[in-house]
Design an enzyme around this catalytic site. Structure first.
Site, PDB file in Angstrom:
ATOM      1  N   ARG A 108      -5.772  -2.292   1.553  1.00 30.27           N
ATOM      2  CA  ARG A 108      -4.524  -3.144   1.307  1.00 30.27           C
ATOM      3  C   ARG A 108      -3.944  -3.332   2.717  1.00 30.27           C
ATOM      4  O   ARG A 108      -3.991  -2.403   3.584  1.00 30.27           O
ATOM      5  CB  ARG A 108      -3.645  -2.119   0.490  1.00 30.27           C
ATOM      6  CG  ARG A 108      -4.398  -1.663  -0.714  1.00 30.27           C
ATOM      7  CD  ARG A 108      -3.412  -1.073  -1.745  1.00 30.27           C
ATOM      8  NE  ARG A 108      -3.016   0.210  -1.352  1.00 30.27           N
ATOM      9  CZ  ARG A 108      -2.253   0.881  -2.367  1.00 30.27           C
ATOM     10  NH1 ARG A 108      -1.940   0.408  -3.543  1.00 30.27           N
ATOM     11  NH2 ARG A 108      -1.774   2.026  -1.929  1.00 30.27           N
ATOM     12  N   ASP A 152       7.358   6.526  -7.165  1.00 29.67           N
ATOM     13  CA  ASP A 152       6.222   6.434  -6.069  1.00 29.67           C
ATOM     14  C   ASP A 152       5.457   5.108  -6.129  1.00 29.67           C
ATOM     15  O   ASP A 152       4.849   4.868  -4.877  1.00 29.67           O
ATOM     16  CB  ASP A 152       5.351   7.517  -6.454  1.00 29.67           C
ATOM     17  CG  ASP A 152       4.724   7.710  -7.765  1.00 29.67           C
ATOM     18  OD1 ASP A 152       5.527   7.599  -8.795  1.00 29.67           O
ATOM     19  OD2 ASP A 152       3.391   7.601  -8.030  1.00 29.67           O
ATOM     20  N   ASN A 153       5.863   4.148  -6.952  1.00 24.69           N
ATOM     21  CA  ASN A 153       5.252   2.967  -7.052  1.00 24.69           C
ATOM     22  C   ASN A 153       6.306   1.907  -6.520  1.00 24.69           C
ATOM     23  O   ASN A 153       6.201   0.609  -7.002  1.00 24.69           O
ATOM     24  CB  ASN A 153       4.677   2.603  -8.386  1.00 24.69           C
ATOM     25  CG  ASN A 153       3.206   3.489  -8.515  1.00 24.69           C
ATOM     26  OD1 ASN A 153       2.662   4.009  -7.595  1.00 24.69           O
ATOM     27  ND2 ASN A 153       2.772   3.631  -9.728  1.00 24.69           N
ATOM     28  N   GLY A 156      -3.215  10.171  -2.826  1.00 26.36           N
ATOM     29  CA  GLY A 156      -4.380  11.093  -3.626  1.00 26.36           C
ATOM     30  C   GLY A 156      -5.654  10.231  -3.368  1.00 26.36           C
ATOM     31  O   GLY A 156      -6.715  10.750  -3.423  1.00 26.36           O
ATOM     32  N   ARG A 157      -5.576   8.888  -2.984  1.00 22.89           N
ATOM     33  CA  ARG A 157      -6.650   8.082  -2.626  1.00 22.89           C
ATOM     34  C   ARG A 157      -6.630   7.125  -1.892  1.00 22.89           C
ATOM     35  O   ARG A 157      -7.320   6.047  -1.948  1.00 22.89           O
ATOM     36  CB  ARG A 157      -7.339   7.739  -4.129  1.00 22.89           C
ATOM     37  CG  ARG A 157      -6.459   6.958  -5.080  1.00 22.89           C
ATOM     38  CD  ARG A 157      -7.158   6.330  -6.061  1.00 22.89           C
ATOM     39  NE  ARG A 157      -6.414   5.688  -7.230  1.00 22.89           N
ATOM     40  CZ  ARG A 157      -6.819   5.268  -8.130  1.00 22.89           C
ATOM     41  NH1 ARG A 157      -8.085   4.927  -8.235  1.00 22.89           N
ATOM     42  NH2 ARG A 157      -5.956   4.689  -9.085  1.00 22.89           N
TER      43      ARG A 157
END
Ligand code: AMP
Ligand code: MG
Length: 522
Positions: A193, A270-271, A103-104
């Site tokens: 990242r 999701d992490n 989303g970002r």
């Protein structure tokens, strides 16, 4: 002009979303959506990691150039490369959340240097088709936290994604930090990242939930080809082996977290990186007083699902979700179940080994597990700083008395006045056993200390330290960002010039927002 060798494997080998408009939507039959970063109004380089720049063959001159600033703030894109956001789903706080996606986060490219390929991903560079109701932006506060912590984790020897750069955008971002109706504007920032890939458990869950077996298989084959190339088998065995190796890497990562006292805070599927890397630094925290029930994440305060002591069980739960996602490629559950069960068994063995290394014990002794669990108990009798305790423990000598041991770790107690006679008695009992036990080791005190100091860091990114750097940065003073980055490059070294960071959390930080309490707002 920086020159990169492009190696865009993910976007050239997996399915692209055919819709190229940047509108929030459900995306079917696609691993990613093309989207350009948002143009920041006044980007400024706050900090970059020289070590990550080196990995990418970026020189210091280049890192301070306009090209660098424009590329890593989202202002320009690399020629011949199209940025994109990845599509994934996930389980959040134990519940199926459906499609989430970047989303970002926006991948700029995969680039090759020294025979390694790195994915470069901006975080906070604007909305994507996966932004749902949010703005796609990131605030300076959380960007500093992610930038510093990624690098700190790397230097601690913990598998992690890296952070190349921290750039303020010049734009304001509205956030309600404590979700209590008090929204305010904060400075915006973008970090870049870097990792071999940012594929998560959730990328597999997405296709599986969509019953899109073709894309599921393509994604698994892709991940195996580039990141698990040791897998030689074909057919179902290939995916079973894949799952087994993911479980191993995940287990090793969690062992490291427990070793250094890191609490991720949001271990949603999701992490969870498919490579077993620490990923998505949000409301993470570091244990100060040793408390397995502690979580920094206020959003999780009620159930404490992601508390320190629960991280191994959550990892197993997340692996279970991944197993379900991979099931259509295997269609047989017994081997997957065995891997899941083994996870805990192997974890327990690794945990004892890891704790023994923290205690400086190498030989086998039947009472070692008991010594470890007794230590976990005494550490909780009164607030005792985990990092200081283990670091100071290495100076205990074979000849010492139990009382001497206590005085050595005395500095780890947060409330010396609270140390009652009965607490002292418990410590005395433990130290008596510990000193007896180190006397069974062959190494000298000096050698044991040297080894212990390599697994028990002296410097970690305590929550209040990050907050001090954030407070200063909000006043345009970035010297603390640099200082913390420097000290955390050598977390196991004495670094006398940085001794002031080897200290307990100060009292003012005990209940301060950003120090002991963090929300997901970032
Ligand atoms: P996180 O809890 O940070 O891992 O985020 C969970 C999901 O929310 C991911 O799909 C993120 O991309 C998305 N997300 C979080 N913050 C934002 C934001 N400010 N704008 C858009 N999406 C976001
Ligand atoms: Mg995330």
């Amino acid at each position: 002009m920086m020159q990169f060798k492009l190696n865009n494997r993910f976007s050239s080998e997996l399915k692209a979303d055919t819709n190229e408009t940047n509108t929030t939507r459900q995306v079917l039959n696609a691993a990613f959506s093309y989207v350009n970063p948002r143009i920041p109004s006044n980007p400024k380089l706050i900090h970059y990691s020289k070590e990550v720049a080196d990995l990418l063959n970026i020189t210091p001159d280049e890192a301070n150039s306009k090209d660098f600033l424009e590329l890593f703030s989202g202002k320009s894109v690399l020629p011949n490369s199209r940025p994109y956001a990845m599509n994934y789903a996930g389980h959040q706080f134990g519940n199926w959340a459906g499609q989430l996606g970047d989303g970002r986060a926006i991948v700029l490219a995969e680039i090759k240097n020294n025979n390694q390929t790195f994915m470069l991903q901006l975080k906070g560079a604007g909305a994507t088709p996966y932004s749902r109701r949010a703005d796609g932006l990131a605030v300076l506060r959380s960007s500093i936290r992610e930038h510093l912590c990624s690098e700190a984790m790397h230097h601690l020897g913990v598998p992690t994604t890296r952070s190349l750069s921290l750039i303020s955008t010049g734009d304001e971002v509205l956030r309600d930090v404590m979700y209590d109706g008090n929204a305010d504007y904060e400075k915006g920032a973008v970090i870049c990242r870097v990792a071999p890939t940012f594929i998560r458990f959730g990328n597999f869950e997405l296709f599986s939930a969509q019953n899109d077996i073709e894309n599921l298989k393509a994604l698994a084959d892709f991940t195996i080809k580039y990141f698990y190339s040791e897998i030689q088998s074909e057919g179902k065995e290939k995916y079973v082996h894949f799952f087994k190796l993911i479980a191993e890497r995940t287990r090793k990562m969690i062992i490291h977290w427990q070793r250094v006292g890191f609490v991720h805070g949001v271990m949603n599927t999701d992490n969870m990186s498919i490579l077993g890397l620490t990923i998505d630094f949000g409301p993470y925290g570091w244990l100060e007083d040793y408390d397995p029930n502690w979580t920094p994440n206020t959003t999780d305060r009620e159930y404490r699902r992601y508390r320190f002591g629960n991280q191994p069980d959550v990892a197993q739960w997340n692996l279970f979700q991944l197993a379900n996602a991979l099931y259509p490629l295997i269609e047989e559950s017994s081997e997957l179940e065995k891997i899941l069960n083994d996870f805990k068994t192997f974890y327990d063995v690794d945990y004892v080994d890891m704790m023994k290394s923290k205690l400086g014990l190498e030989k086998f002794h039947k009472n070692d597990e008991k010594l470890i669990s007794e230590l976990e108990n005494v550490l909780q009798l009164s607030e005792t700083d985990m990092t200081i305790f283990f670091r100071e423990l290495s100076t205990v000598k074979k000849e010492d008395s139990a009382g001497c041991g206590i005085s050595i770790i005395n500095n780890a107690f947060y409330n010396p006045k609270e140390i009652t006679k009965s607490i002292l008695k418990s410590w005395e009992k433990w130290f008596t056993k510990y000193i007896e036990r180190i006397n069974l080791e062959d190494h000298s005190d000096d050698v044991r200390k040297e080894k212990m100091d390599k697994v028990n860091p002296k410097y970690v990114l305590r929550n209040y330290m990050a907050q001090l750097a954030i407070d200063a940065a909000n006043n345009e003073d970035y010297s603390l960002v640099e200082e913390l980055h420097q000290v955390l490059k050598k977390p196991y070294d004495e670094q006398l010039e940085f001794e002031k960071w080897f200290t307990k959390r100060p009292d003012w930080a005990r209940e301060k927002i950003g120090c002991s309490m963090l929300s997901c707002s970032s």
